[in-house]
Design an enzyme around this catalytic site. Structure first.
Site, mmCIF file in Angstrom:
data_model
loop_
_atom_site.group_PDB
_atom_site.id
_atom_site.type_symbol
_atom_site.label_atom_id
_atom_site.label_comp_id
_atom_site.label_asym_id
_atom_site.label_seq_id
_atom_site.Cartn_x
_atom_site.Cartn_y
_atom_site.Cartn_z
ATOM 1 N N LYS A 22 -49.075 16.999 -4.018
ATOM 2 C CA LYS A 22 -48.801 17.680 -5.382
ATOM 3 C C LYS A 22 -49.045 17.151 -6.449
ATOM 4 C CE LYS A 22 -44.529 19.409 -6.394
ATOM 5 N NZ LYS A 22 -44.419 19.149 -7.870
ATOM 6 N N ASN A 23 -48.062 15.896 -6.758
ATOM 7 C CA ASN A 23 -48.009 15.245 -7.776
ATOM 8 C C ASN A 23 -49.100 14.428 -8.305
ATOM 9 O OD1 ASN A 23 -45.668 16.739 -8.136
ATOM 10 N ND2 ASN A 23 -44.318 15.175 -7.955
ATOM 11 N N ARG A 93 -43.332 23.045 -14.847
ATOM 12 C CA ARG A 93 -43.061 22.317 -16.074
ATOM 13 C C ARG A 93 -44.233 21.308 -15.918
ATOM 14 N NH1 ARG A 93 -41.595 18.907 -16.777
ATOM 15 N NH2 ARG A 93 -39.981 18.039 -17.992
ATOM 16 N N CYS A 117 -35.071 22.638 -15.930
ATOM 17 C CA CYS A 117 -34.950 23.286 -14.801
ATOM 18 C C CYS A 117 -33.676 22.883 -14.102
ATOM 19 C CB CYS A 117 -36.240 22.893 -13.925
ATOM 20 S SG CYS A 117 -35.975 20.880 -13.489
ATOM 21 N N ARG A 122 -35.072 17.710 -18.622
ATOM 22 C CA ARG A 122 -36.590 17.342 -18.729
ATOM 23 C C ARG A 122 -37.329 17.535 -19.818
ATOM 24 N NH1 ARG A 122 -37.996 18.650 -13.134
ATOM 25 N NH2 ARG A 122 -39.748 17.215 -13.608
ATOM 26 N N PRO A 123 -36.810 16.755 -20.871
ATOM 27 C CA PRO A 123 -37.624 16.698 -22.285
ATOM 28 C C PRO A 123 -39.043 16.077 -22.192
ATOM 29 C CG PRO A 123 -35.905 14.822 -22.083
ATOM 30 C CD PRO A 123 -35.746 15.713 -20.770
ATOM 31 N N VAL A 124 -39.813 16.044 -23.079
ATOM 32 C CA VAL A 124 -41.141 15.601 -23.298
ATOM 33 C C VAL A 124 -41.298 14.680 -24.439
ATOM 34 C CG1 VAL A 124 -42.100 17.417 -21.713
ATOM 35 C CG2 VAL A 124 -42.132 17.703 -24.032
ATOM 36 N N ASP A 125 -39.921 14.562 -25.201
ATOM 37 C CA ASP A 125 -40.058 13.488 -26.528
ATOM 38 C C ASP A 125 -41.169 12.607 -26.461
ATOM 39 O OD1 ASP A 125 -38.153 12.940 -24.784
ATOM 40 O OD2 ASP A 125 -37.215 11.604 -26.036
ATOM 41 N N ASP A 307 -37.391 12.013 -5.196
ATOM 42 C CA ASP A 307 -37.756 13.348 -4.508
ATOM 43 C C ASP A 307 -37.395 13.308 -2.946
ATOM 44 O OD1 ASP A 307 -40.900 13.666 -6.615
ATOM 45 O OD2 ASP A 307 -38.694 14.122 -7.002
ATOM 46 N N ILE A 329 -32.137 8.915 -11.960
ATOM 47 C CA ILE A 329 -33.337 9.502 -12.506
ATOM 48 C C ILE A 329 -33.004 10.693 -13.427
ATOM 49 C CG2 ILE A 329 -35.693 10.290 -12.363
ATOM 50 C CD1 ILE A 329 -35.464 7.373 -11.776
ATOM 51 N N ARG A 399 -43.112 25.712 -3.573
ATOM 52 C CA ARG A 399 -44.148 25.405 -4.537
ATOM 53 C C ARG A 399 -44.571 24.006 -4.223
ATOM 54 N NH1 ARG A 399 -40.544 23.816 -9.121
ATOM 55 N NH2 ARG A 399 -42.430 22.954 -9.755
HETATM 56 C C1 EPZ Z 1 -42.395 13.580 -12.121
HETATM 57 O O1 EPZ Z 1 -41.768 14.553 -12.984
HETATM 58 C C2 EPZ Z 1 -42.655 14.318 -10.939
HETATM 59 N N1 EPZ Z 1 -43.376 15.704 -11.355
HETATM 60 C C3 EPZ Z 1 -41.247 14.760 -10.417
HETATM 61 O O2 EPZ Z 1 -41.393 15.515 -9.104
HETATM 62 C C4 EPZ Z 1 -40.555 13.620 -9.855
HETATM 63 O O3 EPZ Z 1 -39.180 13.821 -9.781
HETATM 64 C C5 EPZ Z 1 -40.464 12.811 -11.367
HETATM 65 O O4 EPZ Z 1 -41.641 12.448 -11.903
HETATM 66 C C6 EPZ Z 1 -39.483 11.181 -11.067
HETATM 67 O O5 EPZ Z 1 -40.425 10.549 -10.166
HETATM 68 C C7 EPZ Z 1 -44.603 15.371 -11.425
HETATM 69 O O6 EPZ Z 1 -45.353 14.471 -11.208
HETATM 70 C C8 EPZ Z 1 -45.558 16.726 -11.448
HETATM 71 P P1 EPZ Z 1 -40.207 11.707 -15.596
HETATM 72 P P2 EPZ Z 1 -41.649 13.991 -14.526
HETATM 73 O O7 EPZ Z 1 -41.131 12.047 -16.994
HETATM 74 O O8 EPZ Z 1 -42.903 13.192 -15.043
HETATM 75 C C9 EPZ Z 1 -36.863 11.617 -18.688
HETATM 76 C C10 EPZ Z 1 -41.070 17.089 -7.541
HETATM 77 O O9 EPZ Z 1 -40.179 17.267 -6.887
HETATM 78 N N2 EPZ Z 1 -37.718 11.637 -19.787
HETATM 79 O O10 EPZ Z 1 -40.814 10.601 -14.869
HETATM 80 O O11 EPZ Z 1 -41.357 14.977 -15.478
HETATM 81 C C11 EPZ Z 1 -36.512 12.650 -17.799
HETATM 82 O O12 EPZ Z 1 -35.751 13.470 -18.091
HETATM 83 C C12 EPZ Z 1 -41.084 16.759 -9.168
HETATM 84 O O13 EPZ Z 1 -42.364 17.148 -7.295
HETATM 85 C C13 EPZ Z 1 -37.304 11.958 -21.032
HETATM 86 O O14 EPZ Z 1 -36.159 11.413 -21.384
HETATM 87 O O15 EPZ Z 1 -40.482 13.097 -14.597
HETATM 88 C C14 EPZ Z 1 -36.221 11.912 -16.382
HETATM 89 O O16 EPZ Z 1 -34.768 11.801 -16.602
HETATM 90 C C15 EPZ Z 1 -39.622 16.859 -9.452
HETATM 91 N N3 EPZ Z 1 -38.375 12.114 -22.006
HETATM 92 C C16 EPZ Z 1 -36.833 10.618 -16.446
HETATM 93 O O17 EPZ Z 1 -37.256 10.505 -17.738
HETATM 94 C C17 EPZ Z 1 -39.679 12.484 -21.564
HETATM 95 O O18 EPZ Z 1 -40.530 12.614 -22.658
HETATM 96 C C18 EPZ Z 1 -38.034 10.487 -15.443
HETATM 97 O O19 EPZ Z 1 -38.830 11.698 -15.888
HETATM 98 C C19 EPZ Z 1 -40.033 12.328 -20.435
HETATM 99 C C20 EPZ Z 1 -39.058 12.150 -19.350
#
Ligand code: EPZ
Length: 422
Positions: A22-23, A93, A117, A122-125, A307, A329, A399
């Site tokens: 999926k990812n 997201r 969620c 889950r910020p995107v900053d 995950d 994480i 999902r």
């Molecule tokens: C990806 O999410 C995966 N989703 C998640 O899988 C997975 O759990 C996660 O990576 C960690 O491996 C997809 O690939 C679609 P991150 P992502 O950005 O990219 C913080 C599933 O079960 N962060 O690596 O959203 C964030 O809050 C899903 O399939 C910021 O602070 O995760 C987290 O604590 C669940 N600011 C950490 O970084 C940002 O701008 C890692 O998040 C982005 C992230």
């Protein structure tokens, strides 16, 4: 409310085939925005999130056609809209993944700010800061990200203060068509990031270093179409590895991506479970007579994946002794703990660590799924518990796990779906 009902302690055995990841499929689908030539994706899993991304791409103006099961062709149709609307982004997201590609290709994008969620805010900053460094003008108001780069994006040195999977993927896609070179430092190394880079290189992108913590991208003017097959889903594979171990290795996993699960295999061996390769990409997981407690820490790839944390907690809940699972994480990824306790597990939480005292067995109860991977942990628990388990909010499971009822029934599980009138 829809539920999945499971009759526990059936004798499960047989072959289960791992679906496409999926990812990896989600970023690769977003990447089809980058070229006006047709792109074919194969081994795309049939999941709710994939349907949501398909809807989103069609809204943006990409034609998406399923030419065979798991095989889609993406082509540019009508004039694009530069918007990813709230009603779609709020369902998934990962919709944020269209931001980088839309900016690179259309020089403008309006994407609803993804909500949090159950596992965290889950910020995107970090995504937005990186795109600004590449020359994008970004403002966030009324719940939308407004981004534009009228003169195109410029290559830049991006140093992520935190490793972010979709952040790295967004910048990879943005940088592919930017002017000049982009260097992504502290990049995510997940196999799904590498799979996206492989697809982009087949489209003509100039990328080096994918899979390491520094990725170099030299922007090009145009990207061509391609055909790309999505890698197998290592999280689905890890989920079924746990199930195989709990049923004495009687479950054979086909299309098993061993190379992505090396660290997980180390943990399994510490517990007393041996991965046994029995054929080309075919594995079983053989438990020793008595299993041992372990300490698990989730970390970014190549270490233990967040995950798989919930699924391993179900396994450890019936392993004699005291194990610990520390979630590094996400700030709130223990929502499955109270649900496992309803099934008889003995777990307490101390800050980021769950302390699990193994019990003889779990016993069926009504529980709810709280997030995608927690729902898989509930399914595993229901399959080993004595009696019947009902898992509510089961849409989480659909999902991320393709045809899960069928795959489990084929192994001999007694699962059925129902609707509880509220
Ligand atoms: C990806 O999410 C995966 N989703 C998640 O899988 C997975 O759990 C996660 O990576 C960690 O491996 C997809 O690939 C679609 P991150 P992502 O950005 O990219 C913080 C599933 O079960 N962060 O690596 O959203 C964030 O809050 C899903 O399939 C910021 O602070 O995760 C987290 O604590 C669940 N600011 C950490 O970084 C940002 O701008 C890692 O998040 C982005 C992230």
């Amino acid at each position: 409310m829809e539920y999945l009902e499971i009759e526990g302690q059936k004798d499960l055995r047989g072959v289960v085939e791992i679906s496409g990841a999926k990812n990896a499929a989600l970023p690769c689908m977003a990447a089809t925005i980058l070229s006006d030539e047709p792109v074919i994706l194969e081994n795309v899993p049939d999941l709710l999130d994939i349907s949501t991304m398909k809807e989103l791409l069609e809204y943006i103006g990409i034609q998406v056609e399923e030419i065979q099961p798991h095989r889609f062709i993406f082509s540019h149709g009508k004039m694009p809209s530069f918007e990813a609307p709230y009603e779609l982004v709020s369902k998934m997201r990962a919709s944020i993944l269209v931001l980088g590609a839309m900016l690179a290709r259309y020089k403008a994008a309006k994407v609803a700010l993804p909500g949090g969620c159950s596992i965290g805010t889950r910020p995107v900053d970090l995504h937005l800061k990186a795109l600004e460094k590449m020359g994008a003008k970004i403002k966030v108001e009324h719940g939308y990200i407004y981004a534009e780069a009228p003169y195109g994006l410029k290559g830049a040195e991006i140093n992520f203060e935190k490793i972010t999977v979709t952040g790295t993927e967004n910048i990879l896609m943005a940088a592919a068509l930017a002017e000049g070179e982009t260097i992504i430092k502290n990049a995510a190394k997940e196999p799904e990031v590498v799979d996206l880079a492989v697809m982009l290189k087949k489209m003509g992108a100039r990328i080096e270093g994918e899979g390491t913590d520094t990725i170099y991208v030299k922007g090009v003017k145009k990207l061509s179409g391609t055909t790309h097959s999505i890698i197998p889903d290592r999280i689905e594979a890890g989920t079924f590895a746990v199930l195989s171990a709990l049923f004495d290795g009687q479950i054979i996993i086909d299309k098993y991506p061993e190379e992505y699960l090396k660290f997980v295999h180390q943990i399994l061996k510490q517990i007393g479970i041996t991965p046994v390769k029995i054929g080309e990409a075919q594995f079983i997981f053989k438990p020793e007579n008595s299993l041992r407690p372990v300490n698990i820490e989730t970390k970014e790839y190549p270490y233990f994946p967040t995950d798989l944390q919930a699924q391993f907690m179900t396994l450890l809940s019936v392993v004699k002794g005291t194990s610990t699972v520390t979630e590094n994480i996400f700030e709130n990824r223990f929502m499955h703990v109270p649900e496992l306790k309803r099934l008889g597990a003995d777990i307490e939480i101390k800050e980021k660590t769950a302390i699990i005292n193994g019990v003889e067995k779990l016993s069926g109860a009504e529980v709810k799924a709280t997030d995608l991977r927690a729902s898989a942990a509930m399914v595993i628990a229901g399959l080993i518990a004595e009696g019947t388990t009902r898992i509510y909010d089961i849409y989480h499971l659909d999902r991320g796990y393709e045809n899960i009822d069928y795959k489990l029934s084929k192994l001999g599980a007694r699962v059925s779906r129902g609707i509880q009138e509220l």
